[in-house]
Design an enzyme around this catalytic site. Structure first.
Site, mmCIF file in Angstrom:
data_model
loop_
_atom_site.group_PDB
_atom_site.id
_atom_site.type_symbol
_atom_site.label_atom_id
_atom_site.label_comp_id
_atom_site.label_asym_id
_atom_site.label_seq_id
_atom_site.Cartn_x
_atom_site.Cartn_y
_atom_site.Cartn_z
ATOM 1 N N GLU A 175 -54.745 78.157 39.346
ATOM 2 C CA GLU A 175 -55.085 77.195 38.292
ATOM 3 C C GLU A 175 -56.200 77.830 37.468
ATOM 4 O O GLU A 175 -57.365 77.830 37.875
ATOM 5 C CB GLU A 175 -55.523 75.860 38.900
ATOM 6 C CG GLU A 175 -54.450 75.164 39.708
ATOM 7 C CD GLU A 175 -53.249 74.734 38.881
ATOM 8 O OE1 GLU A 175 -53.374 74.707 37.642
ATOM 9 O OE2 GLU A 175 -52.205 74.430 39.465
ATOM 10 N N CYS A 204 -61.774 72.876 32.365
ATOM 11 C CA CYS A 204 -60.728 73.868 32.097
ATOM 12 C C CYS A 204 -59.742 73.394 31.032
ATOM 13 O O CYS A 204 -59.114 74.219 30.364
ATOM 14 C CB CYS A 204 -59.994 74.224 33.385
ATOM 15 S SG CYS A 204 -59.224 72.812 34.209
#
Length: 469
Positions: free
Chosen positions: A216, A250
């Site tokens: 990720e 993110c």
């Protein structure tokens, strides 16, 4: 590598491996109990975790920690609990006509021991959300949290030890050397959240053991503003998405693509919304600090580099905080070669790039790496659908920012340089399971007709099959 470190990691992995070998398929009751303990741990220590995160950041808004780190873990675990029995159940899948009356069944088994490497920006959530999925799937879990949030990491290690046996779940703290050694362990699956450059190193380390990985990562997530948007609503939601956790997210919008005639008015609306949400920056308990001095200096360097190259810097507030709080800034007329347009920002800076036609915006997005997130603001459904068809991204929120991250019925994950694999909800359960196909043959099977010696019967049957499949 330090021998004591090697021994420490080896013992932790071996203990979990032996426990898994003794219980290869934990029952529904065992898995439910582990999820319930994780929920109880999160509820009991939520305030202490928020305080630890504030200590690590220098200052972090308590409400952001409670929402983004504590509530999300509890919510994800409750979602898994409600659906766990269904996820575990073997599934009948279609059997081709020519194989009947045999049947196909898909069985989900735990992989074994899962390693999770979590980052500093959401230190509890990004450690425990994948742990929820791994525990639901019946695995044992080792977690290596970030050394950049030492107070939170140490607290996590202590509370996990209070609520779980070390062969169920354990947190291993330590510096970057520990992290490197951790990724080199022969896990049954390795889950990493962090930057793309480090993700490449993690993948290389895991490859030595043929350990499957979920990465990720991040990247430059664009927000495309269409001429059909509601400007006030768009400005408010962009300001929130950019400044939540001071942009250290993110999936925060990394830059805007805006019709040229809308750049100035939208910029002023965004600045106004930033000031509405945060009337002041200095001493504002609602506004989070940049996590480390190094990241703070990096962000200041991005502003200077852009300004030196001719960009206009529009700051939301006329303040100079004496701590690591950074005044939000919009960057206009930024040359594409500026560092802020090349690297993931991860802070409260927002470049705005003007375009004439949507084709230019699409070309800009598609020239770069595929982002973790993409945002589109507008009311024109035809334009929205075109943007969705002609771009790639890990996930999308339309007419808002970041909220696709919270959808437990949708997979979350990157694509290309922004990551591989996905989790959340059932997608996480599947990530940490081996979906084993079972073909259960019937005593009345006709497959013996295809056994040698071959002859005319075989040829006739094969010709018939070609007509029916």
């Amino acid at each position: 590598m330090d021998t004591a470190l090697q021994e420490r990691l080896h013992l932790a992995l071996t203990a979990q491996r032996r426990a898994y070998e003794a219980e290869r398929m934990p029952t529904y009751e065992v898995r439910r109990d582990r999820l319930q303990r994780l929920i109880a741990m999160t509820q009991k220590h939520g305030d202490a975790l928020a305080a630890a995160m504030a200590q690590d950041f220098g200052h972090r808004a308590r409400q952001e920690s409670l929402l983004a780190d504590i509530f999300t873990v509890e919510s994800g675990a409750r979602h898994a609990l409600k659906r766990l029995r269904r996820w575990m159940k073997p599934r009948r899948v279609e059997t081709p006509l020519h194989f009947l009356p045999a049947r196909n069944v898909l069985m989900r088994q735990p992989l074994g021991v899962v390693g999770i490497v979590s980052p500093w920006n959401y230190p509890y959530y990004l450690a425990m959300e994948p742990a929820v999925a791994a525990l639901a799937a019946g695995n044992r879990v080792l977690i290596k949290p970030s050394e950049l949030t030492p107070a939170t990491s140490e607290l996590m290690a202590r509370i996990v030890a209070e609520h779980f046996q070390p062969e169920e779940m354990q947190v291993i703290t330590g510096d970057a050397e520990v992290g490197k050694a951790f990724t080199e362990l022969p896990f049954d699956h390795l889950f990493f959240t962090g930057s793309t450059p480090v993700g490449r190193l993690v993948a290389q380390a895991a490859a030595k053991n043929l350990t499957p990985v979920t990465l990720e990562l991040g990247g430059k997530s664009p927000a495309i503003v269409d001429r059909s948007c509601n400007v006030e609503l768009t400005a408010s939601r962009l300001a929130f998405g950019k400044l939540f956790n001071a942009g250290q997210t993110c999936v925060a919008p990394d830059y805007l693509l805006v019709p040229k005639e809308m750049v100035e008015p939208l910029s002023q609306k965004i600045l106004a919304e930033m000031r509405r949400m945060y009337p002041r920056i200095t001493g504002n308990a609602d506004y989070t600090s940049v996590a480390t001095p190094r990241h703070h200096a990096r962000l200041q360097g991005l502003i200077k580099d852009a300004a030196d190259r001719g960009a206009r810097v529009l700051r939301s507030h006329d303040e100079q905080p004496d701590d690591r709080r950074l005044v939000p800034a919009l960057l206009l007329d930024v040359p594409l070669e500026a560092t802020v347009m090349q690297e993931e920002i991860f802070g409260p800076l927002l470049p705005i790039v003007g375009y004439d036609k949507v084709d230019e915006a699409l070309a800009h997005v598609n020239r770069g790496d595929r982002p973790l997130a993409l945002y589109w603001f507008g009311q024109d459904s035809a334009e929205r659908d075109r943007v969705m068809r002609e771009t790639h991204a890990g996930g999308v929120t339309v007419n808002d920012c970041i909220w696709h991250l919270g959808q437990e019925e949708q997979p979350f994950g990157g694509v290309g340089a922004s990551g591989m694999g996905s989790y959340h909800g059932e997608w996480g359960f599947r990530t940490f399971s081996k979906e084993k196909p079972l073909f259960i043959q019937s005593r009345f099977a006709g497959t013996n007709l295809f056994q040698p010696p071959y002859g005319a019967t075989f040829e006739r049957l094969l010709s018939l099959l070609k007509k029916v499949v």
